[in-house]
Enzyme design. Structure first.
Site, PDB file in Angstrom:
ATOM      1  N   ARG A 109     107.668  63.943 -71.728  1.00 38.02           N
ATOM      2  CA  ARG A 109     107.677  63.215 -70.453  1.00 38.02           C
ATOM      3  C   ARG A 109     109.136  63.033 -70.052  1.00 38.02           C
ATOM      4  O   ARG A 109     109.906  62.368 -70.758  1.00 38.02           O
ATOM      5  CB  ARG A 109     106.985  61.862 -70.606  1.00 38.02           C
ATOM      6  CG  ARG A 109     106.889  61.024 -69.335  1.00 38.02           C
ATOM      7  CD  ARG A 109     106.176  59.724 -69.650  1.00 38.02           C
ATOM      8  NE  ARG A 109     106.101  58.800 -68.523  1.00 38.02           N
ATOM      9  CZ  ARG A 109     105.065  58.709 -67.701  1.00 38.02           C
ATOM     10  NH1 ARG A 109     104.030  59.510 -67.861  1.00 38.02           N
ATOM     11  NH2 ARG A 109     105.065  57.829 -66.718  1.00 38.02           N
ATOM     12  N   HIS A 136     102.324  66.618 -62.594  1.00 36.35           N
ATOM     13  CA  HIS A 136     101.679  65.720 -63.558  1.00 36.35           C
ATOM     14  C   HIS A 136     100.334  66.360 -63.938  1.00 36.35           C
ATOM     15  O   HIS A 136      99.264  65.821 -63.619  1.00 36.35           O
ATOM     16  CB  HIS A 136     101.479  64.343 -62.924  1.00 36.35           C
ATOM     17  CG  HIS A 136     101.269  63.237 -63.907  1.00 36.35           C
ATOM     18  ND1 HIS A 136     101.091  63.468 -65.271  1.00 36.35           N
ATOM     19  CD2 HIS A 136     101.184  61.881 -63.737  1.00 36.35           C
ATOM     20  CE1 HIS A 136     100.931  62.305 -65.872  1.00 36.35           C
ATOM     21  NE2 HIS A 136     100.972  61.334 -64.986  1.00 36.35           N
ATOM     22  N   GLN A 139      97.394  64.387 -65.792  1.00 34.31           N
ATOM     23  CA  GLN A 139      96.694  63.452 -64.917  1.00 34.31           C
ATOM     24  C   GLN A 139      95.724  64.182 -64.002  1.00 34.31           C
ATOM     25  O   GLN A 139      94.579  63.752 -63.808  1.00 34.31           O
ATOM     26  CB  GLN A 139      97.698  62.663 -64.075  1.00 34.31           C
ATOM     27  CG  GLN A 139      97.061  61.639 -63.157  1.00 34.31           C
ATOM     28  CD  GLN A 139      96.438  60.494 -63.911  1.00 34.31           C
ATOM     29  OE1 GLN A 139      97.126  59.755 -64.614  1.00 34.31           O
ATOM     30  NE2 GLN A 139      95.126  60.308 -63.765  1.00 34.31           N
ATOM     31  N   ASP A 232      99.233  57.436 -54.687  1.00 31.94           N
ATOM     32  CA  ASP A 232     100.148  57.181 -55.797  1.00 31.94           C
ATOM     33  C   ASP A 232     101.211  56.225 -55.292  1.00 31.94           C
ATOM     34  O   ASP A 232     101.372  56.019 -54.070  1.00 31.94           O
ATOM     35  CB  ASP A 232     100.760  58.504 -56.272  1.00 31.94           C
ATOM     36  CG  ASP A 232     101.551  58.377 -57.564  1.00 31.94           C
ATOM     37  OD1 ASP A 232     101.450  57.328 -58.227  1.00 31.94           O
ATOM     38  OD2 ASP A 232     102.283  59.333 -57.913  1.00 31.94           O
ATOM     39  N   CYS A 271      96.621  57.111 -59.821  1.00 29.81           N
ATOM     40  CA  CYS A 271      96.976  57.457 -61.204  1.00 29.81           C
ATOM     41  C   CYS A 271      97.644  56.313 -61.957  1.00 29.81           C
ATOM     42  O   CYS A 271      97.807  56.405 -63.180  1.00 29.81           O
ATOM     43  CB  CYS A 271      97.859  58.708 -61.228  1.00 29.81           C
ATOM     44  SG  CYS A 271      99.496  58.474 -60.510  1.00 29.81           S
ATOM     45  N   ARG A 299      92.121  60.079 -69.051  1.00 27.35           N
ATOM     46  CA  ARG A 299      93.332  60.706 -69.583  1.00 27.35           C
ATOM     47  C   ARG A 299      93.157  60.988 -71.071  1.00 27.35           C
ATOM     48  O   ARG A 299      93.535  62.054 -71.575  1.00 27.35           O
ATOM     49  CB  ARG A 299      94.541  59.787 -69.373  1.00 27.35           C
ATOM     50  CG  ARG A 299      95.101  59.748 -67.970  1.00 27.35           C
ATOM     51  CD  ARG A 299      95.864  61.007 -67.607  1.00 27.35           C
ATOM     52  NE  ARG A 299      96.971  61.268 -68.498  1.00 27.35           N
ATOM     53  CZ  ARG A 299      98.187  60.718 -68.384  1.00 27.35           C
ATOM     54  NH1 ARG A 299      98.434  59.871 -67.394  1.00 27.35           N
ATOM     55  NH2 ARG A 299      99.147  61.022 -69.238  1.00 27.35           N
TER      56      ARG A 299
END
Length: 326
Positions: A109, A136, A139, A232, A271, A299
């Site tokens: 990440r 991402h 996700q 988001d 998310c 997830r």
């Protein structure tokens, strides 16, 4: 060796297999897929070790990967960049080479996609993108599973993403949704648009899968009749222009008036983390159409499937399915 750095690193058929594996692993949460048999020792196994390297703050990625690896019988090795030699300037390539001698995969990440690519180029084990500024994909995979969970399949459904359409979630929705045969509409201000090459790639994928992609500045048009409304946060980690972004994006809030334009059966995704009252209202996030917390849980299941495929399955869906049957 296979990496998962962006959503189109897999094919449409591989994506379908991962969603199937997600369903099976959700039903069997402690399937021992990440244990390596020890030669000449009866029933002895050694857990596979997975490095989980964070250069950005995390809640869901850190916890979901840690639990996923543990439930699969593996050993998570969490590396915080601030307490490792990365903080003192060791190159990402050197770090990748060292980690490759210790672990069976690396979850990373970070900020730029280029840094994730550099780590993957130097690594001798699979690398999973747990978030970059550009994509991402973990996700998006979980979100496809959430959509399928609600509608039986994502194929043919319409997803409207509203907000900063140049961010990682918008670009992952374009690519992952196109692979899945979704009709993806993204709506945001002119100065917050996805990369042209991502849109072009998504359009090509959608044409093959029977879906479509479109970009617009009109959030109401994007949401009209949609099956899924997604958003988001408007100000992500490390962005310094927060107040300007709030002004630019204030007309793209997901609120009850906007959601009313979607199909009556529509679901709402975010998310997380959410800045309640900015990109989404409490009324929507806590309302009956919200699937935000189902999405967060998924997830865990989707990442277990990804790990089973990349590590236990040695890069092949059929091999991962074989592991499931043992």
């Amino acid at each position: 060796m296979k990496h998962f750095l962006r959503d189109d690193d897999i094919t449409a058929s591989q994506q379908r297999m991962l969603l199937t594996l997600t369903d099976e692993l959700r039903a069997a949460p402690t399937a021992p897929l990440l244990a390596t048999p020890v030669p000449d020792l009866t029933e002895a196994t050694v857990p596979r070790s997975i490095a989980v390297v964070f250069e950005k703050e995390s809640t869901r990625s850190r916890l979901s990967f840690h639990v996923a690896i543990t439930q699969l019988g593996g050993s998570p090795v969490v590396v915080d960049s601030q307490t490792s030699q990365l903080a003192r300037g060791e190159t990402i390539e050197d770090t990748a080479r060292v980690l490759s001698g210790y672990v069976d995969a690396i979850v990373f990440r970070t900020y730029t996609q280029e840094r994730a690519l550099a780590l993957a180029h130097a690594a001798r084990v699979p690398v999973i993108n747990a978030l970059t500024d550009a994509f991402h994909p973990c996700q998006a995979l979980a979100d496809l599973y959430t959509i399928a969970e609600n509608f039986g399949s994502a194929t043919g459904r319409t997803l409207a993403y509203v907000g900063d359409t140049g961010n990682n979630m918008s670009q992952s929705y374009l690519l992952a949704g196109a692979l899945a045969g979704l009709h993806v509409r993204v709506a945001g201000p002119p100065q917050y648009q996805p990369a042209p090459d991502v849109v072009a790639r998504a359009a090509a994928l959608a044409k093959t899968a029977g879906g479509s992609v479109s970009t617009t500045h009109d959030c109401r048009a994007a949401v009209d009749g949609a099956d899924v409304v997604a958003t988001d946060t408007w100000v992500s980690m490390g962005q310094q222009d927060g107040q300007q972004r709030l002004r630019d994006l204030r007309d793209y809030q997901v609120n009850s008036d906007l959601v009313k334009l979607a199909a009556p059966h529509a679901i709402v995704l975010h998310c997380l983390p959410a800045h309640r009252g900015e990109e989404i209202t409490d009324e929507v996030m806590d309302g009956p159409q919200s699937r935000v917390f189902d999405q967060a849980e998924n997830r865990l299941h989707a990442q277990k499937a990804l790990l089973a495929w990349l590590v236990a399955g040695h890069g092949g869906p059929a091999a991962a399915k074989e592991h499931l049957s043992k």
